[in-house]
Design a protein around this motif. Structure first.
Motif, PDB file in Angstrom:
ATOM      1  N   HIS A 157       0.681  -1.161   0.062  1.00  0.00           N
ATOM      2  CA  HIS A 157       0.101   0.232  -0.142  1.00  0.00           C
ATOM      3  C   HIS A 157       0.866   1.402  -0.146  1.00  0.00           C
ATOM      4  CE1 HIS A 157      -3.410   3.186   1.039  1.00  0.00           C
ATOM      5  NE2 HIS A 157      -2.882   2.806   2.119  1.00  0.00           N
ATOM      6  N   LEU A 158       2.025   1.493   0.601  1.00  0.00           N
ATOM      7  CA  LEU A 158       2.823   2.295   0.492  1.00  0.00           C
ATOM      8  C   LEU A 158       2.969   2.464  -0.424  1.00  0.00           C
ATOM      9  CD1 LEU A 158       4.506   4.861   2.943  1.00  0.00           C
ATOM     10  CD2 LEU A 158       6.502   2.820   3.151  1.00  0.00           C
ATOM     11  N   LEU A 159       3.825   1.629  -0.383  1.00  0.00           N
ATOM     12  CA  LEU A 159       4.543   1.674  -1.894  1.00  0.00           C
ATOM     13  C   LEU A 159       3.888   1.883  -2.894  1.00  0.00           C
ATOM     14  CD1 LEU A 159       7.420  -1.527  -2.292  1.00  0.00           C
ATOM     15  CD2 LEU A 159       7.847   0.569  -2.450  1.00  0.00           C
ATOM     16  N   GLU A 160       2.760   1.584  -3.547  1.00  0.00           N
ATOM     17  CA  GLU A 160       1.078   2.377  -4.140  1.00  0.00           C
ATOM     18  C   GLU A 160       1.039   3.600  -4.131  1.00  0.00           C
ATOM     19  OE1 GLU A 160      -1.205  -1.088  -6.058  1.00  0.00           O
ATOM     20  OE2 GLU A 160      -1.600  -0.233  -3.346  1.00  0.00           O
ATOM     21  N   VAL A 161       0.745   4.305  -2.995  1.00  0.00           N
ATOM     22  CA  VAL A 161       1.236   5.029  -3.009  1.00  0.00           C
ATOM     23  C   VAL A 161       2.044   6.451  -2.736  1.00  0.00           C
ATOM     24  CG1 VAL A 161       0.053   7.225  -1.099  1.00  0.00           C
ATOM     25  CG2 VAL A 161      -1.029   4.831  -1.408  1.00  0.00           C
ATOM     26  N   VAL A 162       3.382   6.116  -2.554  1.00  0.00           N
ATOM     27  CA  VAL A 162       4.414   6.743  -2.537  1.00  0.00           C
ATOM     28  C   VAL A 162       5.366   6.675  -3.379  1.00  0.00           C
ATOM     29  CG1 VAL A 162       6.264   7.896  -0.916  1.00  0.00           C
ATOM     30  CG2 VAL A 162       4.369   6.846  -0.122  1.00  0.00           C
ATOM     31  N   ALA A 163       5.709   5.288  -3.817  1.00  0.00           N
ATOM     32  CA  ALA A 163       7.196   5.369  -4.994  1.00  0.00           C
ATOM     33  C   ALA A 163       6.589   5.565  -6.212  1.00  0.00           C
ATOM     34  CB  ALA A 163       6.929   3.141  -4.961  1.00  0.00           C
ATOM     35  N   THR A 164       7.714   6.422  -6.813  1.00  0.00           N
ATOM     36  CA  THR A 164       8.389   6.698  -8.051  1.00  0.00           C
ATOM     37  C   THR A 164       7.389   5.059  -8.785  1.00  0.00           C
ATOM     38  OG1 THR A 164      10.724   6.458  -8.233  1.00  0.00           O
ATOM     39  CG2 THR A 164       9.783   7.687  -7.594  1.00  0.00           C
ATOM     40  N   GLU A 165       7.376   5.434 -10.308  1.00  0.00           N
ATOM     41  CA  GLU A 165       7.223   4.565 -11.229  1.00  0.00           C
ATOM     42  C   GLU A 165       8.562   3.928 -11.304  1.00  0.00           C
ATOM     43  OE1 GLU A 165       4.169   3.902 -13.092  1.00  0.00           O
ATOM     44  OE2 GLU A 165       3.677   5.775 -11.620  1.00  0.00           O
ATOM     45  N   GLU A 166       9.586   3.868 -11.251  1.00  0.00           N
ATOM     46  CA  GLU A 166      10.712   3.063 -11.509  1.00  0.00           C
ATOM     47  C   GLU A 166      10.810   2.273  -9.848  1.00  0.00           C
ATOM     48  OE1 GLU A 166      11.577   6.597 -13.552  1.00  0.00           O
ATOM     49  OE2 GLU A 166      11.376   6.536 -11.763  1.00  0.00           O
ATOM     50  N   GLN A 167      10.797   2.544  -9.197  1.00  0.00           N
ATOM     51  CA  GLN A 167      10.764   2.373  -8.044  1.00  0.00           C
ATOM     52  C   GLN A 167       9.211   1.301  -7.773  1.00  0.00           C
ATOM     53  OE1 GLN A 167      10.108   5.022  -5.193  1.00  0.00           O
ATOM     54  NE2 GLN A 167      12.846   5.449  -4.517  1.00  0.00           N
ATOM     55  N   LYS A 168       7.950   1.528  -8.582  1.00  0.00           N
ATOM     56  CA  LYS A 168       7.133   1.067  -8.513  1.00  0.00           C
ATOM     57  C   LYS A 168       7.610  -0.564  -9.528  1.00  0.00           C
ATOM     58  CE  LYS A 168       3.464   3.580  -7.436  1.00  0.00           C
ATOM     59  NZ  LYS A 168       1.694   4.536  -8.924  1.00  0.00           N
ATOM     60  N   GLU A 169       8.535  -0.315  -9.980  1.00  0.00           N
ATOM     61  CA  GLU A 169       8.750  -1.336 -11.054  1.00  0.00           C
ATOM     62  C   GLU A 169       9.522  -2.541 -10.899  1.00  0.00           C
ATOM     63  OE1 GLU A 169       8.640  -3.883 -14.580  1.00  0.00           O
ATOM     64  OE2 GLU A 169       7.156  -1.925 -13.595  1.00  0.00           O
ATOM     65  N   ARG A 170      10.942  -2.105  -9.692  1.00  0.00           N
ATOM     66  CA  ARG A 170      11.637  -2.489  -8.634  1.00  0.00           C
ATOM     67  C   ARG A 170      11.037  -2.848  -7.542  1.00  0.00           C
ATOM     68  NH1 ARG A 170      17.655   0.040  -7.444  1.00  0.00           N
ATOM     69  NH2 ARG A 170      18.345  -2.578  -6.574  1.00  0.00           N
ATOM     70  N   TYR A 171      10.264  -2.442  -6.280  1.00  0.00           N
ATOM     71  CA  TYR A 171       9.777  -3.548  -5.744  1.00  0.00           C
ATOM     72  C   TYR A 171       8.161  -3.958  -5.749  1.00  0.00           C
ATOM     73  CZ  TYR A 171      14.110  -0.951  -4.446  1.00  0.00           C
ATOM     74  OH  TYR A 171      15.960  -1.515  -4.196  1.00  0.00           O
TER      75      TYR A 171
END
Length: 401
Positions: free
Chosen positions: A105-119
């Motif tokens: 949930h935290l990554l969906e809201v806060v992460a960049t697109e690159e971070q979403k792809e990686r994590y």
């Protein structure tokens, strides 16, 4: 908008499939594997359960459809997560167990697109596990996150993290950690924290020990972790620098509620065992279910479960409306954590010697639910916050928490 207790047909169908999946697939696995004792659980067990959940159409109910999930909001998650929580391994199978669910949930809201792809994507797919590294040994961050002592200092092109964390759930075997570190100010300051994405195997990140705890139902257990000269690049910053405490609220409010959802499933299972035992066991000339004192325990547990579900759904509804819901989530977390303990305790009492034996899961459930009154903020801390907000509301003061 009014609060509705109606369950959408699609959600009801997912919940029914989850109920059947947990009954037919997960509970037999739980029974075969020490009743859900999985602090050092084997990775093949997790992958086998999650593949079965995919086949049953119940995998990742909380994750957006773009990441392969079912995209349910919190209010709908409450129905499905409770069904999953009937087994200690149910949330693991659906990939909605702590701490991964909260991190997604935290990554969906806060992460960049690159971070979403990686994590986010591999985490949502069940390819990896994660952990959230905030809690520290005294006098560091615990019930009071402002006591955060772990530091992150700038280097050429990145940051150096130094500090000690403990009770980091799921750290053993996690592919990455979301680490809270202080980038400005000092312990006791309300701001100055930053979140960092730290890959397992990064030099300077080390698991010191796995802590022996009362509960044993969380995959990967609870670990003490040291960051010593652990260097990460600027791209490891999750969100903005010095905004970590604000982002923590994005995670903690919903994560407290999903804990409540899962534990209500445990309470329902314990109560069902007690009801069955009371209906079939004869003593003193009749069934236990006909004895007034047993009837009171059974009735009080029904009241606790229904009331817990009601306050939980109210808090989820407020969060789904985009409100902070700080008061409602504190109320729900406090009430549900204590209600679940009461329900399981009564179930053990109704079942007597059978309840404390290994012939039912009650003794295991009893050990598992007790820490919930401490995890995600102890009841005393929530009561303190609830009272402060209530006084502010009564006197017209602005709530800043």
């Amino acid at each position: 908008m009014s609060i509705s207790f109606e369950i959408d047909e699609r959600v009801a169908a997912v919940a029914q499939r989850t109920t059947e999946f947990v009954r037919d697939v997960v509970i037999p696995e739980e029974q075969a594997y020490g009743g859900g004792d999985v602090h050092a659980g084997p990775e093949p067990l997790r992958r086998r359960l999650q593949e079965a959940a995919r086949a049953a159409g119940v995998f990742a109910p909380h994750v957006g459809e773009e990441c392969g999930g079912l995209g349910l909001d919190l209010r709908d998650q409450a129905v499905v997560f409770e069904a999953a929580g009937r087994s200690l391994l149910g949330p693991l199978a659906l990939n909605c167990a702590a701490p991964d669910e909260g991190n997604m949930h935290l990554l969906e809201v806060v992460a960049t697109e690159e971070q979403k792809e990686r994590y986010l994507r591999p985490l949502a797919a069940g390819e990896v596990r994660s952990c959230f590294a905030m809690t520290e040994p005294a006098p560091g961050a615990g019930s009071d996150p402002r006591a955060l002592a772990t530091t992150a200092t700038r280097t050429d092109g990145g940051w150096r993290i130094d500090g000690r964390k403990w009770f980091i759930s799921g750290a053993d075997g996690a592919a990455f950690a979301i680490c809270m570190a202080r980038t400005s100010g000092g312990p006791g300051d309300a701001g100055g924290a930053t979140m960092f994405l730290v890959d397992a195997g990064t030099p300077g990140l080390k698991i010191v020990r796995n802590i022996d705890t009362l509960d044993h139902g969380l995959f990967g257990g609870h670990s003490e972790v040291v960051f010593e000269g652990c260097e990460v690049p600027d791209s490891a910053v999750l969100g903005a620098v010095d905004e970590g405490f604000r982002y923590a609220q994005v995670r903690l409010g919903p994560a407290r509620m999903t804990h409540c959802m899962r534990w209500l499933g445990v309470a329902r299972r314990a109560q069902d065992i007690a009801l069955e035992r009371a209906a079939e066991r004869s003593a003193f000339g009749g069934r236990l279910a006909e004895l007034g004192m047993v009837q009171q325990m059974l009735a009080d547990s029904e009241i606790d479960i229904e009331t817990g579900r009601a306050v939980l759904w109210r808090a989820c509804w407020e969060l789904d409306q985009g409100r902070s819901a700080a008061q409602q989530t504190s109320i729900a977390k406090t009430y549900v954590s204590e209600a679940v303990n009461r329900v399981v305790d009564r179930a053990v009492q109704v079942c007597g010697a059978l309840g404390i034996s290994g012939d039912t899961p009650l003794s295991r459930l009893y050990r598992e639910v007790r820490p919930f009154r401490i995890y995600d903020g102890p009841s005393e801390t929530h009561r303190w916050a609830i009272a402060k907000r209530a006084v502010r509301a009564a006197t017209g003061q602005r709530d800043t928490r």
